[in-house]
Design an enzyme around this catalytic site. Sequence first.
Site, PDB file in Angstrom:
ATOM      1  NE  ARG A 164      13.552  97.173 -22.037  1.00 31.63           N
ATOM      2  CZ  ARG A 164      14.551  97.187 -22.916  1.00 31.63           C
ATOM      3  NH1 ARG A 164      15.086  96.054 -23.305  1.00 31.63           N
ATOM      4  NH2 ARG A 164      14.981  98.312 -23.408  1.00 31.63           N
ATOM      5  NE  ARG A 208      13.738  91.022 -26.434  1.00 29.58           N
ATOM      6  CZ  ARG A 208      14.849  91.674 -26.769  1.00 29.58           C
ATOM      7  NH1 ARG A 208      15.408  91.459 -27.941  1.00 29.58           N
ATOM      8  NH2 ARG A 208      15.408  92.514 -25.932  1.00 29.58           N
ATOM      9  NE  ARG A 253       8.739  90.178 -30.588  1.00 30.03           N
ATOM     10  CZ  ARG A 253      10.038  89.920 -30.581  1.00 30.03           C
ATOM     11  NH1 ARG A 253      10.887  90.866 -30.260  1.00 30.03           N
ATOM     12  NH2 ARG A 253      10.491  88.740 -30.886  1.00 30.03           N
ATOM     13  CG  ASP A 299      11.686 101.757 -26.705  1.00 25.72           C
ATOM     14  OD1 ASP A 299      12.051 100.671 -26.226  1.00 25.72           O
ATOM     15  OD2 ASP A 299      12.486 102.638 -27.092  1.00 25.72           O
ATOM     16  CE1 TYR A 318      19.856 103.629 -28.075  1.00 19.04           C
ATOM     17  CE2 TYR A 318      19.436 105.043 -26.191  1.00 19.04           C
ATOM     18  CZ  TYR A 318      19.801 103.810 -26.714  1.00 19.04           C
ATOM     19  OH  TYR A 318      20.113 102.778 -25.870  1.00 19.04           O
TER      20      TYR A 318
HETATM   21  O1  CP3 Z   1      10.329  98.009 -18.525  1.00 16.93           O
HETATM   22  C1  CP3 Z   1       9.314  97.650 -19.180  1.00 16.93           C
HETATM   23  O2  CP3 Z   1       8.879  96.487 -19.172  1.00 16.93           O
HETATM   24  C2  CP3 Z   1       8.544  98.709 -19.955  1.00 16.93           C
HETATM   25  C3  CP3 Z   1       8.819  98.812 -21.345  1.00 16.93           C
HETATM   26  C4  CP3 Z   1      10.154  99.372 -21.793  1.00 16.93           C
HETATM   27  C5  CP3 Z   1      10.791  98.957 -22.995  1.00 16.93           C
HETATM   28  N1  CP3 Z   1      11.872  99.751 -23.183  1.00 16.93           N
HETATM   29  C6  CP3 Z   1      10.321  97.877 -23.870  1.00 16.93           C
HETATM   30  C7  CP3 Z   1      11.265  97.287 -24.831  1.00 16.93           C
HETATM   31  C8  CP3 Z   1      10.932 100.386 -21.227  1.00 16.93           C
HETATM   32  C9  CP3 Z   1      10.766 101.143 -19.922  1.00 16.93           C
HETATM   33  C10 CP3 Z   1      12.007 100.615 -22.142  1.00 16.93           C
HETATM   34  C11 CP3 Z   1      13.029 101.652 -21.925  1.00 16.93           C
HETATM   35  C12 CP3 Z   1      14.139 101.774 -22.863  1.00 16.93           C
HETATM   36  N2  CP3 Z   1      14.124 101.582 -24.215  1.00 16.93           N
HETATM   37  C13 CP3 Z   1      15.429 102.211 -22.494  1.00 16.93           C
HETATM   38  C14 CP3 Z   1      15.839 102.652 -21.111  1.00 16.93           C
HETATM   39  C15 CP3 Z   1      16.027 101.527 -20.181  1.00 16.93           C
HETATM   40  C16 CP3 Z   1      17.185 100.637 -20.466  1.00 16.93           C
HETATM   41  O3  CP3 Z   1      16.946  99.455 -20.753  1.00 16.93           O
HETATM   42  O4  CP3 Z   1      18.329 101.105 -20.368  1.00 16.93           O
HETATM   43  C17 CP3 Z   1      16.219 102.215 -23.659  1.00 16.93           C
HETATM   44  C18 CP3 Z   1      17.679 102.592 -23.736  1.00 16.93           C
HETATM   45  C19 CP3 Z   1      15.372 101.838 -24.743  1.00 16.93           C
HETATM   46  C20 CP3 Z   1      15.745 101.759 -26.178  1.00 16.93           C
HETATM   47  C21 CP3 Z   1      15.643 100.381 -26.670  1.00 16.93           C
HETATM   48  N3  CP3 Z   1      14.462  99.698 -26.853  1.00 16.93           N
HETATM   49  C22 CP3 Z   1      16.714  99.536 -27.039  1.00 16.93           C
HETATM   50  C23 CP3 Z   1      18.181  99.907 -26.967  1.00 16.93           C
HETATM   51  C24 CP3 Z   1      16.144  98.339 -27.440  1.00 16.93           C
HETATM   52  C25 CP3 Z   1      16.858  97.160 -28.039  1.00 16.93           C
HETATM   53  C26 CP3 Z   1      17.565  96.366 -27.025  1.00 16.93           C
HETATM   54  C27 CP3 Z   1      16.753  95.164 -26.655  1.00 16.93           C
HETATM   55  O5  CP3 Z   1      16.647  94.863 -25.444  1.00 16.93           O
HETATM   56  O6  CP3 Z   1      16.259  94.516 -27.577  1.00 16.93           O
HETATM   57  C28 CP3 Z   1      14.736  98.432 -27.282  1.00 16.93           C
HETATM   58  C29 CP3 Z   1      13.741  97.397 -27.564  1.00 16.93           C
HETATM   59  C30 CP3 Z   1      12.769  97.050 -26.480  1.00 16.93           C
HETATM   60  N4  CP3 Z   1      12.138  97.948 -25.655  1.00 16.93           N
HETATM   61  C31 CP3 Z   1      12.288  95.749 -26.179  1.00 16.93           C
HETATM   62  C32 CP3 Z   1      11.345  95.888 -25.148  1.00 16.93           C
HETATM   63  C33 CP3 Z   1      10.510  94.804 -24.514  1.00 16.93           C
HETATM   64  C34 CP3 Z   1      12.681  94.490 -26.909  1.00 16.93           C
HETATM   65  C35 CP3 Z   1      12.050  94.527 -28.270  1.00 16.93           C
HETATM   66  C36 CP3 Z   1      11.468  93.221 -28.738  1.00 16.93           C
HETATM   67  O7  CP3 Z   1      10.481  92.738 -28.164  1.00 16.93           O
HETATM   68  O8  CP3 Z   1      11.998  92.729 -29.728  1.00 16.93           O
END
Ligand code: CP3
Length: 343
Positions: free
Chosen positions: A24, A28, A37, A74, A151
């Site tokens: 990540r 944010r 964003r 994602d 999911y």
């Molecule tokens: O790692 C990176 O920087 C690459 C981008 C990336 C994102 N999600 C961007 C993201 C990667 C590799 C993921 C993987 C992901 N997404 C996983 C597996 C890894 C982990 O964290 O366990 C999972 C379970 C998801 C599903 C997902 N996406 C959830 C549950 C959420 C909400 C939780 C949260 O942190 O807000 C997201 C949103 C998400 N994916 C964000 C980002 C940067 C935040 C969204 C935003 O900017 O509002």
Amino acid sequence: MTDKTILRALRGETLATPPIWMMRQAGRYLPEYRATREQAGDFLKLCYNPDLAAEVTLQPIRRYGFDAAILFADILLLPQALGADLWFVTGEGPRLSTITDMAGVTALRPTTDIHETLSPIYETVKILARALPPETTLIGFAGAPWTVATYMVAGRGTPDQAPAHKLKDTDRAAFVALIDRITEGTIEYLDAQVQAGAEVVKLFDSWAGSLKGQDFQDFAVLPAKRIIAELKRRHPTLPIIAFPREGGDGYVGFAKATGADCVALDNSVTPEWAAEHVQIDGCVQGNLASHHMVTGGQALVNETRRIVKAFSGGPHIFNLGHGITPDADPDNVTRMIEAVRGG
Ligand code: CP3
């Protein structure tokens, strides 16, 4: 032969200083991410806008000089490409239409159709392959089938993945059919990322820890093994990182059982234990607890040095045990990098 440090570690080389990236890392906690964003409109629009998705992928590279960039996308875009509805509720997380039986699995779109939805992601990879500094490795990724299924069945994130466990235990045929569909889709999705320029791919199995005993073999090990075998058949030199998060004892032998070149570790295991039981099979990635990026101070420096030392006898890529959180202080990332690189 290439000199990129991450590729060297993934080939099994022990480096004096481990290469670093951070789960990540585009997110944010960075003001420049929040600004982009906002410009995109929302998170999904950002994922599907190749220029802006490439921009946020590059932001942490410019700011910190990480050794790898991870494609900004994602794991839930694949379910969307397979026909699930997907949206994000601000402050809560993802929502999807649910799959509860065989009819739901059968109604998914054919694997060959996923590229229609996912082509902007491949465009992002192409932009990044041109824009990244020559020493920076580009990592593509997908969710592992079990995590993606949790999911798709529940329609949201759940603390215990109960809906997916229930489908697995009450309608095995439907659940296995779903895992197979995701497995096939993941192979085609990652293959397309590699064709577009991804140099490494990572499989995120964030909920692997809730699979116990034979379930861990059937739904964490076997799908990863299938995906890795087929990707390596198509791309023999492609390095693959697997992340069976909270796998515990399941980490032992995971690389051998799946064919992964590197196992990513969460911070529920100590680096000393993992060096002895996991790194003996090859490269490991991890495993600083993400909360240090919030709390900082001497504990961050001490724990970073401890991890570097524990893994110094074999191939290691420094990373967090899970994604950096939005409340992290960007200056703590700088301190972590200094501590890894000998500061
Ligand atoms: O790692 C990176 O920087 C690459 C981008 C990336 C994102 N999600 C961007 C993201 C990667 C590799 C993921 C993987 C992901 N997404 C996983 C597996 C890894 C982990 O964290 O366990 C999972 C379970 C998801 C599903 C997902 N996406 C959830 C549950 C959420 C909400 C939780 C949260 O942190 O807000 C997201 C949103 C998400 N994916 C964000 C980002 C940067 C935040 C969204 C935003 O900017 O509002």
